[in-house]
Design an enzyme around this catalytic site. Structure first.
Site, PDB file in Angstrom:
ATOM      1  N   VAL A 192     -43.513 -31.839  13.215  1.00  0.00           N
ATOM      2  CA  VAL A 192     -43.327 -33.116  13.858  1.00  0.00           C
ATOM      3  C   VAL A 192     -43.977 -34.007  12.501  1.00  0.00           C
ATOM      4  CG1 VAL A 192     -45.551 -34.305  15.016  1.00  0.00           C
ATOM      5  CG2 VAL A 192     -44.714 -32.275  16.241  1.00  0.00           C
ATOM      6  N   ALA A 220     -47.299 -35.324   8.291  1.00  0.00           N
ATOM      7  CA  ALA A 220     -46.731 -33.936   8.921  1.00  0.00           C
ATOM      8  C   ALA A 220     -46.840 -32.445   8.793  1.00  0.00           C
ATOM      9  CB  ALA A 220     -45.145 -34.238   7.963  1.00  0.00           C
ATOM     10  N   LYS A 221     -46.517 -32.118   9.898  1.00  0.00           N
ATOM     11  CA  LYS A 221     -46.772 -30.745   9.969  1.00  0.00           C
ATOM     12  C   LYS A 221     -46.182 -29.374  10.276  1.00  0.00           C
ATOM     13  CE  LYS A 221     -49.839 -27.926   9.131  1.00  0.00           C
ATOM     14  NZ  LYS A 221     -51.575 -28.307   7.510  1.00  0.00           N
ATOM     15  N   GLY A 222     -45.731 -28.392  10.417  1.00  0.00           N
ATOM     16  CA  GLY A 222     -44.970 -27.398  10.420  1.00  0.00           C
ATOM     17  C   GLY A 222     -45.426 -26.162  10.734  1.00  0.00           C
TER      18      GLY A 222
END
Length: 425
Positions: free
Chosen positions: A72, A117-119
């Site tokens: 995201v 962001a992040k994953g």
């Protein structure tokens, strides 16, 4: 109009949904304080891009598992997206979205030119072999490849990932690019362009935030650390080195307590040998819930989100909470703790050391240059202390908690960037 938090049946709320609800609640408070209009609030609440992928993994016995992966990008108005990748069985799109949003405010708060962001991959890395982890990582990266890049989105380690994970990501991206691209990730091994001071940077930031919040010598100050892992273990070590007395720690397998103070270095060696703090010979066993309620000066929640809730907040006796984890305190608990006079150094400030040194690593990669460990630490300390001073000043001027002030600053800077850039087309 406030930012809407979805209504959900309590029994059906997952940890990820709870984290997202908390993030939206905090955004709503900041937007109200800043007087943002409805359209801008909606933009700030909505991720720029969200990707869900299927990740097939070939197991050693020849069987095939398929797990879900996510990336995201919440906001890129102030620069390329930045955020970790976590491997954890409870990871879902809601959790990743919340973490990406918090990263947006965090980068803006400490003044580095990134968006959030992040994953994540919904998997338990502890049950996979090294070769399975490598296959999983490379396939996940291949699926999110169009989103990442040194000028687009730069991943980093998080829960369940480490330097080796970043090395695999860098190599996968570089093979596809046709040349070596060290700036695509941070938190890499030194031999691949990592930065001195990156390992332990989040923990060092927690120490700096704690000592700054105390405003006095840490000698004799008692500390309990929930989550003796990547962040918590080194935070405990740095605080002990500074003179504080770490009396209790916990991890997923247990908790231990010694009112005279734990030998943190010896305990870390024990965990390396056994895999857990449980059974440590120089301390008494403690229930997980009891650690959060110990009569200590400082509590450092450094595990996962949602640790301090409305049910246990009334029993929290620490006068200072420094959030090493992301989202460890729910909004309901926030209100209870504020009424009790508890000071909370919020996650987007307290654990910003990791993204600060990630930024410094990225700058070094982009310039093909490197700084000494002492230079990196000076830059980290300057940014952490500067951000803390600003948060404290805004909190005092506006009559806000430190968390509310931190979000007012972070959200305000991102909102200003949106307004300055305008809307295309």
């Amino acid at each position: 109009m406030s930012v809407m938090v979805p209504s959900r049946t309590p029994a059906l709320i997952t940890p990820g949904q709870q984290a997202l609800d908390s993030a939206l609640h905090q955004l709503g408070q900041a937007a109200e304080e800043l007087g943002l209009d409805d359209g801008l609030r909606t933009m700030l609440a909505t991720p720029r891009r969200s990707l869900t992928v299927s990740v097939p993994v070939r197991r050693e016995d020849g069987s095939l598992d398929v797990v879900q992966g996510f990336r995201v990008q919440h906001n890129v108005s102030r620069g390329p997206a930045k955020g970790g990748i976590r491997f954890h069985p409870s990871t879902d799109i809601h959790e990743v979205t919340a973490l990406a949003m918090w990263m947006t405010w965090k980068c803006a708060l400490v003044g580095i030119p990134y968006g959030g962001a992040k994953g994540g991959v919904s998997v338990d890395p502890t049950v996979l072999s090294t070769r399975e982890l490598e296959r999983l990582t490379r396939r996940y990266v291949n699926e999110i490849l169009p989103l990442i890049g040194p000028e687009k989105d730069i991943p980093a380690p998080d829960v369940g990932t480490d330097e080796q994970t970043m090395a695999w990501i860098m190599d996968t991206y570089s093979v596809n690019a046709g040349y070596s691209v060290p700036g695509v990730v941070t938190g890499k091994p030194m031999t691949l362009g990592g930065s001195l001071g990156r390992t332990g940077a989040t923990s060092r930031g927690v120490q700096i935030a704690t000592l700054t919040a105390l405003g006095r010598s840490p000698e004799g100050v008692t500390v309990a650390v929930q989550g003796f892992g990547k962040v918590g273990a080194l935070a405990a070590q740095y605080l002990a080195d500074a003179g504080a007395r770490v009396v209790a720690v916990s991890d997923v397998s247990g908790a231990v307590h010694n009112s005279s103070g734990l030998d943190v270095a010896d305990l870390r060696a024990w965990v390396t040998e056994t895999g857990s703090v449980a059974g440590y010979r120089h301390a008494d066993a403690l229930a997980h819930d009891e650690l959060l309620e110990l009569d200590v000066d400082v509590l450092v929640p450094a595990a996962l989100e949602g640790a301090i809730t409305a049910s246990n907040a009334p029993r929290v006796r620490a006068r200072l909470i420094v959030e090493g984890a992301n989202g460890p305190t729910t909004p309901e608990a926030d209100e209870i703790l504020a009424a009790q006079g508890t000071t909370i150094v919020p996650d987007i400030l307290a654990n910003a050391g990791g993204v600060i040194v990630s930024y410094l690593e990225w700058v070094q990669n982009m310039q093909a240059y490197s700084w000494s460990a002492s230079e990196v630490e000076v830059r980290l300390r300057d940014l952490m202390e500067g951000a803390f001073s600003e948060v404290k000043s805004v909190a005092a001027a506006r009559g806000l908690t430190l968390r509310q002030a931190a979000h007012v600053i972070g959200v305000g800077r991102v909102a200003e960037a949106h307004q300055m850039r305008g809307l295309y087309p």
